[in-house]
Structures are given as C-alpha cells and as structure tokens.
Design a protein around this motif. Structure first.
Motif, PDB file in Angstrom:
ATOM      1  N   SER A  13      -7.761  -3.583 -10.454  1.00 43.17           N
ATOM      2  CA  SER A  13      -8.186  -2.699  -9.369  1.00 43.17           C
ATOM      3  C   SER A  13      -9.173  -3.392  -8.447  1.00 43.17           C
ATOM      4  CB  SER A  13      -8.822  -1.429  -9.945  1.00 43.17           C
ATOM      5  OG  SER A  13      -7.894  -0.726 -10.726  1.00 43.17           O
ATOM      6  N   TYR A  20      -8.813  -5.615   0.871  1.00 45.11           N
ATOM      7  CA  TYR A  20      -8.896  -4.515   1.840  1.00 45.11           C
ATOM      8  C   TYR A  20     -10.333  -4.300   2.296  1.00 45.11           C
ATOM      9  CZ  TYR A  20      -4.188  -4.001   0.389  1.00 45.11           C
ATOM     10  OH  TYR A  20      -2.885  -4.269   0.128  1.00 45.11           O
ATOM     11  N   SER A  92      -8.748   2.524   1.759  1.00 42.29           N
ATOM     12  CA  SER A  92      -8.017   3.070   0.611  1.00 42.29           C
ATOM     13  C   SER A  92      -6.625   3.540   1.025  1.00 42.29           C
ATOM     14  CB  SER A  92      -8.804   4.208  -0.038  1.00 42.29           C
ATOM     15  OG  SER A  92      -9.083   5.220   0.910  1.00 42.29           O
ATOM     16  N   LEU A  93      -6.498   4.164   2.179  1.00 44.11           N
ATOM     17  CA  LEU A  93      -5.178   4.596   2.643  1.00 44.11           C
ATOM     18  C   LEU A  93      -4.295   3.398   2.949  1.00 44.11           C
ATOM     19  CD1 LEU A  93      -3.155   6.741   3.436  1.00 44.11           C
ATOM     20  CD2 LEU A  93      -4.236   6.847   5.695  1.00 44.11           C
ATOM     21  N   SER A  94      -4.859   2.369   3.578  1.00 42.99           N
ATOM     22  CA  SER A  94      -4.042   1.185   3.863  1.00 42.99           C
ATOM     23  C   SER A  94      -3.603   0.516   2.565  1.00 42.99           C
ATOM     24  CB  SER A  94      -4.780   0.208   4.769  1.00 42.99           C
ATOM     25  OG  SER A  94      -5.905  -0.327   4.128  1.00 42.99           O
ATOM     26  N   GLY A  95      -4.465   0.487   1.559  1.00 38.84           N
ATOM     27  CA  GLY A  95      -4.082  -0.063   0.256  1.00 38.84           C
ATOM     28  C   GLY A  95      -2.956   0.722  -0.385  1.00 38.84           C
ATOM     29  N   LEU A  96      -3.020   2.051  -0.291  1.00 38.09           N
ATOM     30  CA  LEU A  96      -1.944   2.885  -0.836  1.00 38.09           C
ATOM     31  C   LEU A  96      -0.634   2.674  -0.081  1.00 38.09           C
ATOM     32  CD1 LEU A  96      -3.853   6.216  -1.499  1.00 38.09           C
ATOM     33  CD2 LEU A  96      -2.891   4.655  -3.200  1.00 38.09           C
ATOM     34  N   LEU A  97      -0.717   2.526   1.227  1.00 39.04           N
ATOM     35  CA  LEU A  97       0.489   2.279   2.016  1.00 39.04           C
ATOM     36  C   LEU A  97       1.132   0.944   1.635  1.00 39.04           C
ATOM     37  CD1 LEU A  97      -0.669   3.593   5.495  1.00 39.04           C
ATOM     38  CD2 LEU A  97       0.996   4.647   3.963  1.00 39.04           C
ATOM     39  N   ALA A  99       0.781  -0.582  -1.228  1.00 40.32           N
ATOM     40  CA  ALA A  99       1.280  -0.451  -2.596  1.00 40.32           C
ATOM     41  C   ALA A  99       2.602   0.313  -2.657  1.00 40.32           C
ATOM     42  CB  ALA A  99       0.235   0.250  -3.462  1.00 40.32           C
ATOM     43  N   SER A 100       2.892   1.120  -1.643  1.00 37.55           N
ATOM     44  CA  SER A 100       4.134   1.898  -1.639  1.00 37.55           C
ATOM     45  C   SER A 100       5.334   1.103  -1.123  1.00 37.55           C
ATOM     46  CB  SER A 100       3.959   3.166  -0.805  1.00 37.55           C
ATOM     47  OG  SER A 100       3.836   2.841   0.564  1.00 37.55           O
TER      48      SER A 100
END
Length: 136
Positions: A13, A20, A92-97, A99-100
């Motif tokens: 993590s 990021y 955090s949102l860019s990291g999730l995007l 990761a998707s």
C-alpha cells in the motif's frame, strides 16, 4: 490474514501510494508535460545501461520509431493524463482509477470478443522465466 500477510499488504500500500503523493506534490511546481518528460527521461536513462550491457542496442536502433510510438502511447500519454488529473481530483481517486485499468481491460476484452482465458493456465511463462507447467 497472517501477521506477515498484513505487513506485506501495508508495504504494498505504501509503495503503491507514494508515486501518487509525489505526483500530487510535483504538479504544484511542474507542468504535466515537464513532469512526464522528466519521468520518461529518467526511466530511459535507468534502462540504457541494461540495454548497453546486453548488447541489444543494435537490435533496437532500427525499431526506434516503433519504440518512440510505444513510449508515447503507453508511457507518456498515461502519465500526462494522470499528472493533469492530479490538478482536478484527489490522489486517492486517481490511484483507484489507475488500479481499475486491468479490470476495465478484462471487461473490454470480453465485450469485444477478443476474450482470452484469465487464470494461471493462460500464462505462457512463469514469474521465474521457466515455462508454466499445466499442473499447479
């Protein structure tokens, strides 16, 4: 999960999140274009000694246009988009995007009819470089 598993999960993590955070800090001072150029140039300079040592430079030189196109499409463009997005959305949102992306790729593969089986049997080579046996 075991204690070792939790430690590895936390380490992953932190390792996954640091870029990021650094992008978020960098875009405050640099334009996305200069950030992408610096990241790509540093990556190229880090890989150059390995290419020189392996003696593959003569093999790569005739293919410089293809390598440049690949670098632009697969490295520079995504990093530019991510750096630009960091100015508008949270890290955090860019990291999730990001990761998707593999999930989106799997869905697009299924929908487009270019589906390949997902799983260990579809891997042509193991992580260690030897052919994957059919029995796990």
């Amino acid at each position: 999960m075991t204690r070792r598993g939790w430690c590895l999960f936390l380490a992953l993590s932190v390792i996954w999140g640091i870029p990021y955070l650094l992008i978020r800090v960098a875009v405050a001072e640099l334009t996305p274009a200069s950030l992408v150029f610096l990241r790509t140039a540093i990556g190229g300079l880090l890989l150059l000694p390995a290419v020189l040592k392996s003696g593959k430079l003569r093999t790569l030189l005739p293919r410089w246009r293809s390598i440049l196109l690949f670098t632009l499409v697969e490295v520079a463009l995504p990093w530019w988009l991510l750096s630009d997005a960091e100015r508008r959305i949270t890290s955090s949102l860019s990291g999730l995007l990001v990761a998707s992306v593999p999930l989106a790729g799997a869905i697009l593969s299924r929908v487009s009819g270019a589906h390949q089986p997902l799983g260990r049997d579809a891997w042509p080579v193991s992580v260690w470089g030897s052919p994957v046996s059919s029995r796990w």
